[in-house]
Design an enzyme around this catalytic site. Sequence first.
Site, PDB file in Angstrom:
ATOM      1  N   ASP A   1      41.629  14.913 -27.690  1.00 32.46           N
ATOM      2  CA  ASP A   1      40.916  14.623 -26.444  1.00 32.46           C
ATOM      3  C   ASP A   1      40.572  15.947 -25.758  1.00 32.46           C
ATOM      4  O   ASP A   1      41.452  16.702 -25.371  1.00 32.46           O
ATOM      5  CB  ASP A   1      41.809  13.763 -25.540  1.00 32.46           C
ATOM      6  CG  ASP A   1      41.114  13.324 -24.255  1.00 32.46           C
ATOM      7  OD1 ASP A   1      39.980  13.765 -24.008  1.00 32.46           O
ATOM      8  OD2 ASP A   1      41.717  12.518 -23.512  1.00 32.46           O
ATOM      9  N   SER A  42      40.666   6.699 -19.277  1.00 30.20           N
ATOM     10  CA  SER A  42      40.248   7.914 -18.591  1.00 30.20           C
ATOM     11  C   SER A  42      40.620   7.842 -17.105  1.00 30.20           C
ATOM     12  O   SER A  42      41.764   7.550 -16.772  1.00 30.20           O
ATOM     13  CB  SER A  42      38.751   8.141 -18.802  1.00 30.20           C
ATOM     14  OG  SER A  42      38.368   9.445 -18.421  1.00 30.20           O
ATOM     15  N   HIS A  72      38.096  11.543 -26.932  1.00 25.42           N
ATOM     16  CA  HIS A  72      38.397  10.957 -25.629  1.00 25.42           C
ATOM     17  C   HIS A  72      38.002   9.488 -25.511  1.00 25.42           C
ATOM     18  O   HIS A  72      38.805   8.655 -25.093  1.00 25.42           O
ATOM     19  CB  HIS A  72      37.698  11.758 -24.529  1.00 25.42           C
ATOM     20  CG  HIS A  72      37.994  11.256 -23.150  1.00 25.42           C
ATOM     21  ND1 HIS A  72      39.251  11.320 -22.585  1.00 25.42           N
ATOM     22  CD2 HIS A  72      37.201  10.661 -22.205  1.00 25.42           C
ATOM     23  CE1 HIS A  72      39.228  10.811 -21.364  1.00 25.42           C
ATOM     24  NE2 HIS A  72      37.996  10.392 -21.113  1.00 25.42           N
TER      25      HIS A  72
END
Length: 432
Positions: A348, A253, A382
């Site tokens: 995601d 991320s 994600h």
Amino acid sequence: MAWFLRLRPFSHINVRQLCSSLSSSSPAVRLRISPSSTCFFDEAVQIKLSGLSPKDAVELRAKHKDDKGVEFKASATYQADEHGEVDLSRHVSTGGSYTGVEPMGLFWSMLPEIPHKKLLKRDASSPVLVHFQALRHGKVLTEETNVRRFIADGTHRVPVKHGRLRGTLFIPPGEGPFPGVIDLYTLGGTVCEPRAALLANRGFVVFALAFYGYQDMPKTVDKLDLEYFEEGVKFLQMQPKVKKSGIGIVSMSKSGDLALSMASFLPDIAATVCINTCSANSVFPLHYKNMIIPGFVGDRKRVRVLKSGILDIRDILNDPMEEEKTRSSVIPIERASCSFLFIVSGDDRNWNSAFFAEQACSRLKAHGKTDYDMVTYPTAGHFMEIPYMPHQPSGFHAAVSQVVVFGGEPKSHADAQVDAWRRIQSFLESHL
């Protein structure tokens, strides 16, 4: 003689009752976790029930309370076979948290009692305890606990408070030298000890490096300094058991664009893993010496509100190359001399990680770079964590201060985590 005659009926009744009881009793129901009830978190186990009657309907429940006291639960229903057994590696779950043959389904399908919570495990020195119960008609027949460890015997967990550096160092047993890896986590800046500890079990010295919001570090920041991460790399290289050759990075991320910047501007980075990252420097300006890479924040008008009231922020970041004002936020990864592995989730919803990974790979290719790979999992979400960590479909997002959807189909996401973990280890072993 009289006393013996008085005792005979009493003795006769008890023996007869005992024999009747023994003949009518069934074998005790037993829940077994193989090969052992204690294992490492990233290891699969086999769960079996025995001692049931053939075709018995039984419910299996799993429960874990995380470091913040949030309970995570899963359940599944099974029917015993002709031998009175249930084997999760062979038998079908007909209902509950999942269906089908799923040997580890009771782990990855766990959901929090409090919506939108993520299973929290900060300190890897203690294991995760998953408690199982087998029930028939609501009555508990048997129970067992799976102790899922992170740190191998002989591995040292060393809290780091060195100058302004904060984090945790994991050092495998043995003389070494071992490859060194910097482990960076998500927006929030804290550490991910479980992933770092499990990598140390594979023969890496891993420095889980915090960059804000941890211990005495600032809880919020408005900029980040690349010199801090450079200090982290040098600190890791100074460790006696660390190879003096190139360092690896594992990121996810927000920390992924930090990893790309480290690879682009710092020497001695040999291998970089980016999980669902952005090709531009996101959120905060990044300072390094006399250079500033502005933070790419996108357009909040692109946020969608779902019927549930949860936000979908996937498209908040558009193509940073579209406008002149955002092009300077794109990280010049053509400067890097390391190998790259991009792990991408096709569903995601945090941002369009597939687009950003493709953009990064295209930029590398355009500059004659060939040492990169991209692996895509079309229906994963994600938060690609270590194997068997429960899927998090939604959660509070600090960047928008609201609950957002993170995407992913639970079963596919679980399979992706197992495969990605294998690829990450192979990549680091090959390039370090």
